[in-house]
Design a protein around this motif. Sequence first.
Motif, mmCIF file in Angstrom:
data_model
loop_
_atom_site.group_PDB
_atom_site.id
_atom_site.type_symbol
_atom_site.label_atom_id
_atom_site.label_comp_id
_atom_site.label_asym_id
_atom_site.label_seq_id
_atom_site.Cartn_x
_atom_site.Cartn_y
_atom_site.Cartn_z
ATOM 1 N N LYS A 22 66.929 30.935 9.318
ATOM 2 C CA LYS A 22 66.030 31.748 8.485
ATOM 3 C C LYS A 22 66.697 32.152 7.174
ATOM 4 O O LYS A 22 66.119 31.982 6.098
ATOM 5 N N VAL A 26 65.182 30.993 3.477
ATOM 6 C CA VAL A 26 64.603 31.911 2.501
ATOM 7 C C VAL A 26 65.311 31.852 1.145
ATOM 8 O O VAL A 26 64.803 32.377 0.150
ATOM 9 N N ARG A 92 62.380 40.548 2.262
ATOM 10 C CA ARG A 92 63.536 40.933 1.464
ATOM 11 C C ARG A 92 63.955 39.793 0.530
ATOM 12 O O ARG A 92 64.296 40.009 -0.626
ATOM 13 N N ALA A 93 63.921 38.564 1.075
ATOM 14 C CA ALA A 93 64.496 37.444 0.334
ATOM 15 C C ALA A 93 63.675 37.039 -0.887
ATOM 16 O O ALA A 93 64.084 36.144 -1.625
ATOM 17 N N TYR A 95 63.761 38.454 -3.378
ATOM 18 C CA TYR A 95 64.619 38.743 -4.538
ATOM 19 C C TYR A 95 65.275 37.488 -5.088
ATOM 20 O O TYR A 95 65.753 37.485 -6.210
ATOM 21 N N ARG A 121 68.914 49.709 1.064
ATOM 22 C CA ARG A 121 69.368 48.330 0.805
ATOM 23 C C ARG A 121 69.281 48.083 -0.698
ATOM 24 O O ARG A 121 68.341 47.481 -1.201
ATOM 25 N N ASP A 124 71.781 46.696 -6.614
ATOM 26 C CA ASP A 124 72.564 46.935 -7.831
ATOM 27 C C ASP A 124 73.526 45.788 -8.153
ATOM 28 O O ASP A 124 73.760 45.458 -9.321
ATOM 29 N N LEU A 125 74.083 45.146 -7.123
ATOM 30 C CA LEU A 125 75.041 44.059 -7.377
ATOM 31 C C LEU A 125 74.337 42.831 -7.950
ATOM 32 O O LEU A 125 74.900 42.106 -8.776
ATOM 33 N N HIS A 126 73.113 42.595 -7.510
ATOM 34 C CA HIS A 126 72.327 41.485 -8.065
ATOM 35 C C HIS A 126 72.122 41.748 -9.565
ATOM 36 O O HIS A 126 72.342 40.884 -10.410
ATOM 37 N N GLU A 190 79.285 33.555 4.112
ATOM 38 C CA GLU A 190 78.397 33.128 5.201
ATOM 39 C C GLU A 190 78.046 31.635 5.112
ATOM 40 O O GLU A 190 77.951 31.084 4.003
ATOM 41 N N ASP A 306 73.551 41.274 12.290
ATOM 42 C CA ASP A 306 72.274 40.797 12.843
ATOM 43 C C ASP A 306 72.343 40.530 14.347
ATOM 44 O O ASP A 306 71.310 40.378 14.990
ATOM 45 N N ARG A 332 71.133 50.979 11.341
ATOM 46 C CA ARG A 332 70.564 49.907 12.180
ATOM 47 C C ARG A 332 70.680 50.330 13.644
ATOM 48 O O ARG A 332 71.377 49.711 14.448
#
Length: 423
Positions: A22, A26, A92-93, A95, A121, A124-126, A190, A306, A332
């Motif tokens: 997934k 995405v 979310r993805a 973005y 979540r 800011d880093l993006h 990842e 996850d 979480r």
Amino acid sequence: MKKIIINGNRPLTGEVTISGAKNSAVALIPAAILADSPVILEGVPDIQDVHSLIEILEIMGAKVHFSQNVLEIDPREIVSVPMPSGKINSLRASYYFMGTLLGKFGEAVVGLPGGCYLGPRPIDLHVKGFEALGASVSNEHGAMYLRTDKQSLKGNRIFMDVVSVGATINVMLAAVKAKGQTVIENAAREPEIIDVATLLNNMGAKVRGAGTDVIRIEGVEQLHGCRHFMIPDRIEAGTYLALAAAVGNGIKVKNVIYEHLESFIAKLQEIGVNMTISEDEIEVFPSKNLKAANIMTYPYPGFATDLQQPLTPLLLMTKGTSEITDTIYAKRVNHVPELARMGADISVEGNLIITNGPNKLHGAEVVASDLRAGACLVIAGLLAEGTTTIYNVEYILRGYDHIIEKLTALGAEIQMVEEVEAE
Ligand code: UD1
């Protein structure tokens, strides 16, 4: 609204095949629009997040065909449509369209992303990454407006303050067509990041170092279509391995890349789960005398946040006290009260979850607060004596391909029903 009903406490047996990842899909789907000829993605999971992204692509003018896990994306007619809300907010993805639209058109209007609530979540880093590449970014009424001066980005050196999967991929997506070199330092490692880099390189990009914490990108003028076979979903695999260990009577999990799951499998071994590992499949046998274990979630290759929730029902079966600390998402923990409703001896203090076992679970009416909490409750329902009804299953369908069919094939008594709304 849909709900899942499970009659639990039946040993499951047989084989289950893992679908495409997934979290790769995405990102690969938005990445495909950077090409100027068709991209074919193979092994794409049939999940709601993929369908939502296809709808977004169609709104932008792409021609899309999805059948038998093969997704063909023809991006030749795509235009930069402002997408301040709607489907964008459902996952979310979404973005990743900020990075790809910025890279392709030098501008984008994209609503703030939705997805599972796991506490704050931020993105800011993006934003910092896009700004370092020369974009101006503003948040206007809940949508991000990204602009460049001369419709182009300029490579730069970017240090990520926090290791972030999303920000690493997003900056990579924007940088592949920027002028000059971009270096991302403290990048996330990842496997999904390697998968995205592999697709981009097949499209003609020059990305080196994906999978390490320094990624170097030489910008290119054009990207072309290609065919790409995506990686299997390590989180879906981990979920079925946890399930097999908790309630299985011999289950083979197929289409697995063991190296993507090393930290998780090491933890299963510490707990005492009996399994054999071969090239691309893992067989889990019934195990006795399971031992409690402590879990700390970390960025890859550490234990994945996850998989923290899907592993919890297995910890409930073990003898002794287990502690789970989620260092990535402090909030979480919403599966905890639901498991307690099923009779679990489980408590939470901040981001520390404590279980005492072994437990006998009973069926109950429970609510999935997010995708992986949903997976956790499915496993708990399969373990529990009696009937469990899980509400909010839309979360589960966002990320688990044909979960009802896969579990039914293993012998589970599970069904999904449409809830009738009260008049
Ligand atoms: C991705 C995964 C999600 C997984 C998570 C952590 C996708 C679509 N989702 O989410 O399943 O749980 O990685 O492995 O791939 N952070 C900031 N600022 C930012 C971005 C992130 O402070 O701009 C923080 C987050 O709050 C979090 C940490 O960094 O504490 C890691 O988040 P990140 O890796 O970005 O998660 P996502 O990419 O959103």
